[in-house]
Enzyme design. Structure first.
Site, PDB file in Angstrom:
ATOM      1  N   ASN A 116     -23.637 -59.922  25.268  1.00 38.43           N
ATOM      2  CA  ASN A 116     -23.971 -61.340  25.390  1.00 38.43           C
ATOM      3  C   ASN A 116     -24.824 -61.394  26.655  1.00 38.43           C
ATOM      4  OD1 ASN A 116     -21.140 -61.321  25.734  1.00 38.43           O
ATOM      5  ND2 ASN A 116     -21.170 -63.344  26.610  1.00 38.43           N
ATOM      6  N   ASP A 117     -24.435 -62.423  27.530  1.00 38.99           N
ATOM      7  CA  ASP A 117     -25.128 -62.710  28.844  1.00 38.99           C
ATOM      8  C   ASP A 117     -25.709 -61.409  29.632  1.00 38.99           C
ATOM      9  OD1 ASP A 117     -23.783 -64.868  28.025  1.00 38.99           O
ATOM     10  OD2 ASP A 117     -22.829 -65.207  30.017  1.00 38.99           O
TER      11      ASP A 117
ATOM     12  N   ASP B 153     -19.326 -67.811  36.554  1.00 40.93           N
ATOM     13  CA  ASP B 153     -20.369 -67.387  36.564  1.00 40.93           C
ATOM     14  C   ASP B 153     -21.071 -67.599  37.776  1.00 40.93           C
ATOM     15  OD1 ASP B 153     -19.861 -66.836  33.746  1.00 40.93           O
ATOM     16  OD2 ASP B 153     -20.706 -68.833  33.299  1.00 40.93           O
TER      17      ASP B 153
HETATM   18  C1  FRU Z   1     -21.973 -67.545  28.538  1.00 38.34           C
HETATM   19  C2  FRU Z   1     -20.643 -67.124  28.901  1.00 38.34           C
HETATM   20  C3  FRU Z   1     -20.520 -67.304  30.426  1.00 38.34           C
HETATM   21  C4  FRU Z   1     -19.069 -66.264  30.505  1.00 38.34           C
HETATM   22  C5  FRU Z   1     -19.513 -65.168  29.539  1.00 38.34           C
HETATM   23  C6  FRU Z   1     -18.372 -64.661  28.842  1.00 38.34           C
HETATM   24  O1  FRU Z   1     -22.256 -67.225  27.421  1.00 38.34           O
HETATM   25  O2  FRU Z   1     -19.751 -68.035  28.031  1.00 38.34           O
HETATM   26  O3  FRU Z   1     -20.170 -68.519  30.981  1.00 38.34           O
HETATM   27  O4  FRU Z   1     -18.947 -65.804  31.884  1.00 38.34           O
HETATM   28  O5  FRU Z   1     -20.248 -65.951  28.450  1.00 38.34           O
HETATM   29  O6  FRU Z   1     -18.666 -63.403  27.832  1.00 38.34           O
END
Ligand code: FRU
Length: 493
Positions: A34-35, A156
């Site tokens: 993901n991110d 974050d």
């Molecule tokens: C955004 C998020 C962030 C978090 C991460 C966890 O997509 O929810 O806020 O740190 O993904 O994987």
């Protein structure tokens, strides 16, 4: 060959033959992503870290994956940079954060869970090996005067330096009020003092768009005479990631004053972007594009999640955030087919008979129309059973992305929140009577840059190998296409 090796080979072969796996977008060799995290250009090389689950194509046991590139396009996979420590603060996962250059020493800030606390690690000179700080957690709870929920949402970290002072912003929620971004400062990156809320949303406000109940993944961009705050909005009650917004204005006296705001990117699949400033002073953005197909299909495929193309971010004089594809991408262009001065009529022949593909870059300039709607269709099967349409509605000044026939597989868009929105819309005005569409098709990934400014992205999962056609569309009148350039794109792998 051992059973283990055989399994790995089988997996590789399966991934390589997956018709939905992108060819020139970054994604890890397998499993979940993901991110984007910790984006940084370090000693000339671009480093891309990302939320990664080595155990499979689903969110869980989050590590920081790592890849490095000399040209922003071709990525080398490196070992995971952060791994949760059993019994440690981050046993539940190493969630999102950033990396800064502390006088030649790489310093990484991340969210350890659960509960969500801010931790730090320092890296070696290649950014490969990271040592978690003994001072962790650096911030062990939200400020006492903020009700961030139980369990709290507080994550974050995004860090930058002004003069001798380091600043950090963190995403959170304020129960009963909405999302918020909190500001901290430090002289040494270890001891952090809470300064106050930088900027906050109102969960009851619906216009110009809803900013939900929790804010995550903040980024602060400082242009010459404007500042931009980028935030991803989550609706905690519905457990839904919504979309990303931006606010342009002024960051002054530890507060952010918003003068204009907008949706960062249209389409239901983009979230949690991160921006870095590279050595040439450009702001470069990557965003996570999640999957639309069902969880079962993701598990069967063995991978989930793609990184957007690298984009250059700027602000125009109306305070609008502009994103354009990084110019480096041009070096992936292979065979080109160009058309000039085409007159498209409602029942004209499918003029694009000779070009087709599922990994293409397309630049189209629509230069004048008497039609009510005009545009382009792609990933079209010869009989039209499958096709995705991009149609501009002249009167409504809206670009419609119609995925109703994108895939013959009814399961294709199961997983995405709002996946029922098979027709998505993006408000955008023509400029000087022209509409410029710049598309990147990469198997299941579609990115559309409109008028060199706004972005729409989506995911599609056509089932047929012959769904590779293109055609121009003009409804209720004629449309002139000044030029249309199509490139076949090289694979980066
Ligand atoms: C955004 C998020 C962030 C978090 C991460 C966890 O997509 O929810 O806020 O740190 O993904 O994987």
């Amino acid at each position: 060959m051992t059973v283990g090796e055989e399994f790995v080979q089988e997996q590789r072969a399966k991934l390589a033959s997956d018709p939905h796996r992108p060819q020139y977008h970054f994604l890890p060799p397998a499993n979940w992503m993901n991110d984007p995290n910790g984006l940084i250009q370090w000693k000339g090389r671009y480093h891309l870290f990302y939320q990664y689950n080595p155990r499979g194509p689903f969110h869980g046991d989050i590590h920081w994956g790592h890849a490095v590139s000399d040209d922003l396009l071709h990525w080398q996979d490196l070992p995971a940079a952060l791994t949760p420590t059993a019994g440690g603060l981050d046993e539940g996962g190493c969630w999102s954060g950033c990396i800064v250059n502390n006088d030649g020493q790489p310093a990484l800030f991340y969210t350890a869970v659960h509960p969500q606390v801010v931790c730090m690690a320092t890296g070696d000179d290649e950014l490969v090996r990271w040592r978690k700080s003994e001072a962790n957690p650096l911030i062990e709870r939200p400020p006492a005067d903020i009700d961030a929920g139980d369990p709290w949402h507080f994550r974050d970290p995004y860090v930058w330096k002004e003069g001798d002072t380091w600043y950090m912003i963190i995403g959170t929620q304020v129960i009963g009020q909405g999302g918020a971004i909190l500001l901290y400062r430090s002289g040494d990156l270890l001891a952090w003092e809470y300064v106050g809320p930088l900027f906050a949303g109102d969960r009851y406000q619906r216009e110009p768009f809803w900013t939900a109940t929790m804010w995550e993944c903040p980024n602060l961009l400082r242009f010459e005479n404007r500042d931009v705050l980028i935030v991803s909005f989550q609706d905690l009650e519905a457990r839904k990631l919504l979309y990303t917004g931006y606010f342009t204005g002024a960051y002054q006296d530890h507060r952010f004053e918003s003068q204009a705001q907008g949706v960062l990117e249209y389409g239901a699949y983009s979230y949690a972007p991160q921006v870095m400033r590279d050595e040439g002073g450009r702001y470069l953005l990557f965003t996570w594009l999640w999957e639309g197909r069902s969880e079962e299909a993701q598990r069967a495929a063995g991978w989930a999640g793609v990184m957007s193309l690298p984009r250059v971010v700027s602000v125009d004089n109306q305070g609008r955030l502009c994103m354009t594809p990084a110019p480096e991408l041009r070096s992936l262009r292979d065979r080109n087919v160009a058309f000039h001065d085409l007159e498209v009529t409602p029942d004209g022949p499918p003029v694009l008979q000779d070009v087709q593909g599922d990994a293409l870059e397309i630049e189209a300039e629509f230069a004048g129309t008497t039609a009510t709607r005009f545009g382009l269709a792609f990933r079209r099967s010869p009989d039209g059973e499958e096709e995705t349409r991009l149609l501009y509605d002249v009167e409504q000044e809206t670009l419609w992305v119609d995925r109703r026939r994108a895939s013959a597989d009814p399961e294709a868009h199961r997983a995405a929140p709002d996946s029922h929105r098979q027709v998505e819309r993006m408000p955008v005005a023509c400029e000087d009577g022209k509409l410029r569409l710049h598309l990147f098709l990469d198997r299941s990934v579609v990115e559309v840059y409109v008028n060199e400014r706004a972005v729409f992205s989506t995911r599609i999962y056509p089932t047929r190998p012959d769904s590779t056609g293109l055609r121009l569309l003009s409804e209720g009148g004629e449309t002139r296409v000044g030029c249309l350039n199509v490139w076949h794109m090289e694979s980066i792998w």
